[in-house]
Write an enzyme that holds these catalytic residues in place. Structure first.
Site, short mmCIF file in Angstrom:
data_model
loop_
_atom_site.label_atom_id
_atom_site.label_comp_id
_atom_site.label_asym_id
_atom_site.label_seq_id
_atom_site.Cartn_x
_atom_site.Cartn_y
_atom_site.Cartn_z
N ASN A 161 9.65 -7.39 3.89
CA ASN A 161 9.52 -6.13 3.14
C ASN A 161 10.74 -5.27 3.40
O ASN A 161 11.13 -5.09 4.55
CB ASN A 161 8.24 -5.41 3.55
N GLY A 162 11.34 -4.75 2.31
CA GLY A 162 12.46 -3.84 2.46
C GLY A 162 13.55 -4.04 1.44
O GLY A 162 14.11 -5.14 1.31
N ASP A 163 13.85 -2.99 0.66
CA ASP A 163 15.00 -2.93 -0.26
C ASP A 163 14.93 -3.98 -1.36
O ASP A 163 15.95 -4.57 -1.73
CB ASP A 163 16.32 -3.11 0.52
N THR A 167 1.32 5.27 -0.31
CA THR A 167 0.62 6.54 -0.18
C THR A 167 0.86 7.42 -1.41
O THR A 167 1.97 7.52 -1.90
CB THR A 167 1.11 7.28 1.09
N PRO A 214 0.85 -1.21 0.00
CA PRO A 214 0.00 0.00 0.00
C PRO A 214 0.88 1.25 0.00
O PRO A 214 1.58 1.52 0.97
CB PRO A 214 -0.80 -0.14 1.31
N ALA A 270 7.60 -2.56 -2.39
CA ALA A 270 7.11 -1.20 -2.16
C ALA A 270 7.86 -0.21 -3.05
O ALA A 270 7.48 0.03 -4.20
CB ALA A 270 7.24 -0.83 -0.69
N ARG A 271 8.96 0.37 -2.55
CA ARG A 271 9.67 1.40 -3.32
C ARG A 271 10.26 0.84 -4.60
O ARG A 271 10.41 1.57 -5.59
CB ARG A 271 10.77 2.02 -2.46
N CYS A 330 3.03 2.65 9.90
CA CYS A 330 3.20 3.96 9.26
C CYS A 330 4.03 4.87 10.16
O CYS A 330 3.67 5.10 11.32
CB CYS A 330 1.84 4.59 8.98
N LYS A 378 0.30 -5.38 8.87
CA LYS A 378 1.62 -4.94 8.40
C LYS A 378 2.30 -4.19 9.53
O LYS A 378 1.75 -3.23 10.07
CB LYS A 378 1.50 -4.05 7.16
#
Length: 674
Positions: free
Chosen positions: A496-498, A312, A310, A520-521, A395, A434
């Site tokens: 989750n991450g990188d 933003t 998700p 994500a990113r 968040c 999450k």
């Protein structure tokens, strides 16, 4: 690239390994040394104080001096490099038309509103409206009709020669695909605004939770009484001498321990213990009667599926459609605040919308109060079609954290337990969560939650390998993710991450014991990452293919937000927000070694053609030019500032220092000589 070159090339920490022939080197300007001032002749007379140098003398002649910069506090210095442009200004004056036509007249109907304040003369509106954009109306092309009529910026493609009558295509209307779902209708909006909507499931859970707490309190009191009776009596203390030392006097000043229960006859003590034991049995029976158990629900298979996080602002419905086209399995809406959902906010309900192509879709809610979150979930359960609902416990945004939501809940385990158990009761679909590693970097909490989530009715946990304080500044701690994965039992756990490379995707799944990875990113920078994961290859995507992706996003945006002036400007804004991330992508053919890492800052470089160079430009002016290729010229006075800043690089100055490249002016446009 050969394996020998991959092994011999040494990566500089924090610097993206762009090939030297593509790097733009800008030597620092050479400053000529200033001429030495002429020596003054010595004078025996005492020096007079110049009136112009007197501080606070407004009438004195100005004196050239270096302006003293105010010293920033540690809090201000830390706030300066946060990841959001909170002071960004949005030009609201460019949202609507200068002359607004009545919505009935715009589609060729007669206005039925008695006091309508909009323009009813189509000729007046047509004379003042902006010229049409090139191309065909996306809504007319897809659905065979346009509900905006004359307000559409492509009105010429579905308006008759008289300039008013709207055309339709019967064949396209008959074969039109299903539209988006999960809308907030007017009747529900009015009931929520007037607080006339009832929440029976939430009220029932809160009442049951109150009974459960009372039963636990009653049992706890009985246990304390039994422990006090079973505690042996302390021996009488010997009388102390009057001449007490300073040490014994300090001990006397300390609070005395709680005395044990007074001595009583063995028969009386046993009788009291039997009575308390009976009361404890009754209290435990009451707990068993009112205890809230997880509901039996359909189990979703999350394992082995690609999952778009998700996101933003950028994770909107058109962007999710782009990612679905690249093969992502699970999509989820942007974080929605529970209090705004229960208040009937149209903007918040828009985050719950679902496109028919999203076959595995969930929504994410954030809230800090039990009843508030459960009421929002009850509305979602009744009026929306979703496959699962996710609770945001990670968040890091200040406004969310300050309201007790997001990562702030990780410091309140009992509140998290009550919210998750309540969501399981009011929702017919599965519940997921999450989380982050914790709030502070040195105080990890996730390993305490993961073993309990299954008992609270959770079907999937996603763990972001950073704390709230870390945000995105450091690398994700995948070793800690592995520790938590060992505690999950039979519940799926995603890391989750990188994540930005297909090889690392499968390597982390095998090495760290997770059931999948939420992207994500990495998806913001390269949405085609899901194709790379599915096909297990690195895609050297061309600039033309990336521009076609932008064209698809524009078409999806005009279908979603509308093709009138407001919709065009909204689509442009979100297109620019997307470009503020995708420009960080470095084409595969420009890298010395693979893969590109999220926390490596690239030096300024040129692409293999002009379009690739412009797509890599970090300057807003170039992004606006790209948007004008798809949506026409921007309105007069238009300006844009990205909502999110790229402050997650390992070292903001290391890349330039390592390559002896001075920092570039962030406001200047890209000028490249090929």
């Amino acid at each position: 690239m050969t394996d020998s070159k991959q092994s011999t090339f040494e990566r500089i920490p924090g610097v993206a390994p762009v090939k030297a022939e593509f790097v733009v080197y800008r030597p620092a300007p050479v400053q000529e040394p200033a001429a030495a001032p002429a020596p003054e002749e010595p004078s025996s007379a005492p020096a007079k104080r110049d009136a112009s140098a007197v501080e606070g003398n407004d009438e004195a002649a100005p004196v050239e001096r270096a302006e003293k910069q105010p010293r920033l506090s540690k809090k201000e210095q830390k706030k300066k490099f946060r990841g959001q442009n909170k002071a960004k200004e949005r030009p609201r004056e460019h949202i609507r038309e200068t002359v607004q036509i009545c919505s009935f007249v715009a589609v060729g109907e007669e206005c039925t509103r008695p006091n309508c304040r909009f323009e009813h003369d189509a000729a007046v509106f047509n004379a003042s409206r902006e010229p049409d954009l090139e191309g065909v109306c996306p809504s007319f092309e897809t659905f065979g009709r346009c509900t905006l009529g004359l307000r559409c910026r492509f009105a010429g493609s579905h308006t008759a020669e008289d300039g008013v009558t709207q055309l339709t295509d019967a064949e396209k209307m008959a074969a039109a695909p299903q539209t988006n779902i999960n809308f907030l209708n007017r009747d529900l909006h009015l009931k929520l605004r007037k607080k006339q909507h009832s929440f029976p499931k939430t009220q029932a859970f809160v009442a049951a939770l109150s009974k459960e707490y009372k039963a636990y309190d009653a049992a706890s009191k009985v246990r304390k009484q039994i422990q006090a009776l079973e505690k042996p009596a302390a021996p009488a203390a010997a009388a102390e001498p009057e001449s007490a030392t300073a040490e014994t006097a300090a001990e006397d000043a300390a609070p005395a321990p709680t005395p044990a229960a007074p001595a009583m006859a063995p028969e009386e003590k046993q009788s009291l213990l039997d009575r308390l034991s009976a009361e404890l049995d009754q209290a435990e029976s009451a707990i068993a009667a009112v205890k809230i158990h997880p509901r039996e629900k359909k189990t979703l298979d999350f394992r082995g599926k690609t999952y778009l996080a998700p996101l933003t602002t950028v994770g909107n419905l058109p962007f999710r459609r782009i990612c679905k086209g690249y093969g992502v399995d699970i999509t989820i809406g942007e974080m929605a605040h529970s209090h705004s959902i229960t208040e009937g906010s149209f903007s918040e309900w828009a985050l719950l919308k679902r496109h028919p192509s999203e076959d595995f879709f969930g929504v994410q809610v954030a809230g800090g109060k039990v009843a508030q979150v459960l009421e929002a979930c009850e509305l979602i359960n009744e009026y929306c079609t979703v496959d699962f609902v996710d609770l945001n416990l990670g968040c890091p945004i200040d406004s969310v954290y300050g309201n007790g939501c997001g990562s702030a809940l990780m410091d309140r385990p009992s509140r998290v337990r009550d919210i998750l158990r309540g969501m399981d009761q009011v929702l017919d679909c599965p519940v997921t969560a999450k989380i982050r590693t914790g709030v502070e970097r040195t105080k990890r909490l996730a390993h305490k939650y993961v073993p309990q989530f299954r008992d609270w009715g959770i079907q999937l946990t996603t763990l972001h390998g950073r704390s709230r304080a870390q945000r995105y500044k450091s690398l994700a701690d995948w070793d800690y993710i592995r520790e938590c994965a060992q505690l999950k039992g039979n519940m799926p756990l995603f890391g989750n991450g990188d994540m930005m490379c297909p090889d690392e995707y499968y390597e982390k799944i095998d090495k760290y014991g997770v059931d999948g990875i939420m992207v994500a990113r990495g998806a913001l920078v390269k949405p085609w990452l899901f194709t790379e994961i599915k096909e297990r290859r690195v895609w050297d995507i061309s600039a033309r293919e990336r521009f076609d992706m932008m064209r698809d996003f524009t078409r999806f945006g005009l279908e979603h937000w509308g093709s009138d002036t407001q919709g065009v400007n909204t689509t442009r804004r979100f297109l620019l927000e997307m470009l503020s991330f995708t420009h960080r992508y470095i084409p595969v053919g420009l890298l010395e070694v693979l893969p590109q890492r999220l926390n490596d800052r690239p030096p300024q470089f040129v692409g293999r053609d002009d379009m690739e160079t412009m797509l890599a430009s970090p300057y807003v002016g170039d992004m606006i030019k790209l948007s004008e290729m798809l949506l026409g010229p921007v309105p007069e006075g238009f300006h844009f500032l990205p909502k999110h800043k790229a402050n997650a690089y390992e070292d903001p100055n290391r890349a330039a220092a390592a390559l002896d490249v001075p920092s570039a002016d962030p406001t200047a446009p890209t000028v490249v000589t090929l």
